[in-house]
Design a protein around this motif. Structure first.
Motif, PDB file in Angstrom:
ATOM      1  N   LEU A 226       4.152   1.668   7.422  1.00 47.83           N
ATOM      2  CA  LEU A 226       5.256   0.963   7.591  1.00 47.83           C
ATOM      3  C   LEU A 226       4.538  -0.136   8.713  1.00 47.83           C
ATOM      4  O   LEU A 226       4.781  -1.291   8.589  1.00 47.83           O
ATOM      5  N   ILE A 227       4.371   0.533   9.307  1.00 52.63           N
ATOM      6  CA  ILE A 227       2.771   0.064  10.736  1.00 52.63           C
ATOM      7  C   ILE A 227       1.751  -1.479  10.242  1.00 52.63           C
ATOM      8  O   ILE A 227       1.804  -2.061  11.054  1.00 52.63           O
ATOM      9  N   ILE A 228       1.160  -0.886   9.196  1.00 49.40           N
ATOM     10  CA  ILE A 228       0.420  -1.650   8.710  1.00 49.40           C
ATOM     11  C   ILE A 228       1.716  -2.678   8.259  1.00 49.40           C
ATOM     12  O   ILE A 228       0.682  -3.876   8.314  1.00 49.40           O
ATOM     13  N   ILE A 229       2.174  -2.177   7.519  1.00 44.92           N
ATOM     14  CA  ILE A 229       2.515  -3.919   6.870  1.00 44.92           C
ATOM     15  C   ILE A 229       3.586  -4.876   7.919  1.00 44.92           C
ATOM     16  O   ILE A 229       3.264  -6.288   7.571  1.00 44.92           O
ATOM     17  N   PHE A 472      -0.541  -5.749   3.299  1.00 44.38           N
ATOM     18  CA  PHE A 472       0.477  -5.344   2.898  1.00 44.38           C
ATOM     19  C   PHE A 472      -0.170  -3.965   1.558  1.00 44.38           C
ATOM     20  O   PHE A 472       0.700  -3.272   1.891  1.00 44.38           O
ATOM     21  N   LEU A 473      -0.423  -4.712   1.006  1.00 45.39           N
ATOM     22  CA  LEU A 473      -1.310  -3.372  -0.312  1.00 45.39           C
ATOM     23  C   LEU A 473      -1.831  -2.183   0.409  1.00 45.39           C
ATOM     24  O   LEU A 473      -1.401  -0.877  -0.378  1.00 45.39           O
ATOM     25  N   ILE A 474      -2.574  -2.273   1.622  1.00 38.10           N
ATOM     26  CA  ILE A 474      -3.015  -0.990   1.979  1.00 38.10           C
ATOM     27  C   ILE A 474      -2.309  -0.284   2.962  1.00 38.10           C
ATOM     28  O   ILE A 474      -1.332   1.074   2.743  1.00 38.10           O
ATOM     29  N   GLY A 475      -1.048  -1.274   3.571  1.00 40.62           N
ATOM     30  CA  GLY A 475      -0.195  -0.031   3.952  1.00 40.62           C
ATOM     31  C   GLY A 475       0.740  -0.275   3.055  1.00 40.62           C
ATOM     32  O   GLY A 475       1.420   1.268   3.216  1.00 40.62           O
ATOM     33  N   ALA A 476       1.324  -0.809   1.758  1.00 41.47           N
ATOM     34  CA  ALA A 476       2.156  -0.529   0.716  1.00 41.47           C
ATOM     35  C   ALA A 476       1.339   1.272  -0.018  1.00 41.47           C
ATOM     36  O   ALA A 476       2.030   2.048   0.146  1.00 41.47           O
ATOM     37  N   VAL A 477       0.460   1.124  -0.667  1.00 39.92           N
ATOM     38  CA  VAL A 477      -0.318   2.304  -0.706  1.00 39.92           C
ATOM     39  C   VAL A 477      -0.559   3.566   0.038  1.00 39.92           C
ATOM     40  O   VAL A 477       0.049   5.112  -0.579  1.00 39.92           O
ATOM     41  N   ILE A 478      -0.445   3.490   0.959  1.00 43.19           N
ATOM     42  CA  ILE A 478      -0.589   4.433   2.229  1.00 43.19           C
ATOM     43  C   ILE A 478       1.223   5.030   2.075  1.00 43.19           C
ATOM     44  O   ILE A 478       0.962   5.841   2.390  1.00 43.19           O
ATOM     45  N   PHE A 479       1.923   3.628   2.541  1.00 46.08           N
ATOM     46  CA  PHE A 479       2.604   4.463   1.977  1.00 46.08           C
ATOM     47  C   PHE A 479       3.728   4.789   0.948  1.00 46.08           C
ATOM     48  O   PHE A 479       4.641   6.672   1.464  1.00 46.08           O
ATOM     49  N   MET A 480       3.066   4.902   0.008  1.00 48.59           N
ATOM     50  CA  MET A 480       3.416   5.625  -1.549  1.00 48.59           C
ATOM     51  C   MET A 480       3.146   7.003  -1.114  1.00 48.59           C
ATOM     52  O   MET A 480       2.988   8.329  -1.750  1.00 48.59           O
TER      53      MET A 480
END
Length: 539
Positions: A226-229, A472-480
């Motif tokens: 979330l922080i990355i996003i 956004f993609l990296i943050g979403a992948v890490i979040f999932m």
């Protein structure tokens, strides 16, 4: 900073509820999490000291405690969601299709609510200082929440020993005490736990069986994502990471591409509008209840140009073609890091040309002329010395208190006043409006009729350059990954504590207590060890 020494010798931080090494409740701190002698131990964060719950003396302590609150984080997110929702009520400034300044547009178009919308800054919501500050506060809350919980939890889990204090074992939610347990039964229990992928550690005959500790870090992995996003969202505020503009281009028109500092131009060669065929068997069933045609394709055939040399003020730029292609919904045309998306359409909404035929009083044709709405031609020559003079032109005709006027520069309802003159004709004036030609004098000698009109379509295109999408993609992948980590695996521990000829067995998990009970039950099956009981149900 005050330190608390446990009887086992371990030095704990001020505010610790359960000793990080042996698990014994620290006297005087049990009121913090509701740990009293009659309750099951509160194991949240392993009873370790959290800064936000311990230090509240200085301004820094109070600020830390404020942002570490989950309630504060939730309210910040709610405020951001509400602001984002309000920002969609009316179009953002970059998407308004009007030449009026924003200070006038929103009030004139939407009334008092539009004026308030503009004055509060919702017309440029995502680049406004207060919205960026709100997103930054959410990020600060996430960081402080994570540090406040992660550091003490990591320290407690790292320091935990296999040998635990008897009080810690007895006050776990799952507990049993068995007497006269043989070594074989004890080994059977340990081997069965190993088969279920428990990691076994031993200290002075005391056993800790543990698995899936990594699942405890799932929420913190979520926070990292979330922080990355959020960082990606803030980076979008800067032009070097993200630019986005909106442009209306009419068929045959060439316009500068917004957000490219007038380095690129786009030409709309043709707009293609297609509908589903009612004769096609594949669509007959779906279209039988539709009265109007259903569109199947919105497409702009475009050419992208780039300014060849430096432009001298007042001089038309020299353009060279960069690329050409078709722009459809969700199929952009890309060029030099930019993408052109099909976003809006004004289908056959503007007049491109209007053709007139002129005759004399005897019905003989004197000629015809084509009025081009995008050209500034004022005179047209006919046969036998006759000519046409365009005296007034209103692209979007309306009548105001001051007289005839034009609502906008776009020819959606053109009004034209022109004069026919010739060798023996002083001049006869006509007025064209709504595909009707009306003479402005009585008993004219000439007769002007409408021959044809040509309508064109305007394409609304979004021109975007976005280098923040990978973040956004990296943050979403890490979040999932964090979601899966905390959702599908559970941190489970079983303590085996020998005491004076009896064997104490206790179990704890962060979720899915039923699953842990089943694993312990199947592991002690066939032994003399008593099944653990849920002490929570006894209270």
């Amino acid at each position: 900073m005050k330190k608390i020494k446990c009887e086992c010798g371990h030095i704990n931080h001020e505010g610790t509820v359960l000793c990080e090494a042996c698990g014994k409740p620290i006297e005087g701190n049990q009121h913090i999490d509701g740990n009293d002698e009659n309750n099951v131990l509160e194991m949240r964060y392993e009873g370790s000291a959290r800064r936000s719950k311990t230090y509240k003396r200085t301004f820094v302590d109070k600020t830390w405690a404020f942002f570490s609150s989950v309630k504060v984080g939730v309210w910040l997110i709610v405020l951001a969601l509400l602001a984002s929702a309000i920002g969609t009520i009316y179009p953002q400034e970059e998407f308004k299709n009007s030449v009026l300044p924003s200070s006038q547009f929103y009030e004139q178009q939407y009334g008092l609510s539009g004026k308030i919308f503009y004055q509060l800054g919702f017309h440029n919501l995502y680049s406004s200082w207060w919205y960026i500050a709100l997103i930054a506060l959410i990020g600060i809350s996430l960081v402080i929440c994570s540090i406040d919980r992660f550091v003490p939890l990591y320290r407690a889990l790292k320091n935990q020993n296999a040998k635990r204090h008897e009080v810690f074992v007895r006050r776990q939610r799952f507990f049993s005490e068995s007497e006269n347990v043989s070594d074989d039964d004890r080994k059977t229990l340990i081997n069965n736990l190993k088969k279920r992928r428990y990691k076994i550690s031993e200290e002075d005959g005391h056993i800790l069986a543990e698995k899936n500790r990594f699942s405890r870090w799932g929420p913190y992995v979520n926070h990292i994502g979330l922080i990355i996003i959020l960082i990606a969202g803030i980076l979008r505020m800067f032009d070097f990471m993200h630019t986005e503009g909106y442009v209306w281009v009419r068929e045959g028109e060439t316009k500068v591409v917004p957000t490219t500092e007038q380095q690129y131009y786009i030409k709309n060669e043709q707009f293609v509008y297609e509908t589903y065929s009612r004769e096609d068997e594949r669509f007959q069933e779906a279209l039988k209840n539709e009265e109007l045609d259903v569109p199947s394709n919105f497409q702009t055939n475009a050419i992208i140009y780039k300014v060849k040399d430096e432009v001298i003020p007042g001089q038309e730029p020299e353009l060279e073609e960069v690329t050409r292609g078709e722009i459809r919904l969700n199929e952009p045309l890309t060029f030099d890091g930019y993408s052109a998306y099909q976003s809006g359409t004004q289908l056959r909404s503007e007049y491109n040309s209007i053709s007139f035929k002129v005759e004399n009083g005897e019905g003989e044709e004197l000629g015809s002329f084509d009025f081009k709405t995008n050209e500034d031609q004022r005179y047209y020559k006919l046969s036998n010395g006759y000519q046409i003079e365009i005296q007034d032109y209103y692209p979007q005709f309306e009548v105001t208190e001051e007289g005839p006027s034009s609502f906008s520069k776009y020819p959606r309802n053109p009004g034209i006043i022109f004069e026919v003159s010739g060798p023996e004709l002083e001049g006869e004036r006509y007025f064209y409006l709504n595909e009707d030609v009306v003479p402005l004098i009585d008993d004219p000698v000439t007769n002007v009729t409408l021959e044809d009109t040509e309508l064109i379509t305007a394409s609304g295109l979004i021109i975007k350059k976005d280098f923040s999408l990978p973040f956004f993609l990296i943050g979403a992948v890490i979040f999932m990954i964090g979601v899966a980590q905390g959702l599908y695996w559970h941190h489970r521990r079983v303590w085996i504590h020998p005491k004076d000829g009896s064997l104490l067995v206790a179990g704890h998990t962060n979720k899915n207590w039923f699953g842990l009970k089943n694993e312990i039950e199947s592991s002690i099956d066939g032994t003399s060890i008593k099944m653990v009981e849920d002490q929570q149900e006894k209270l």
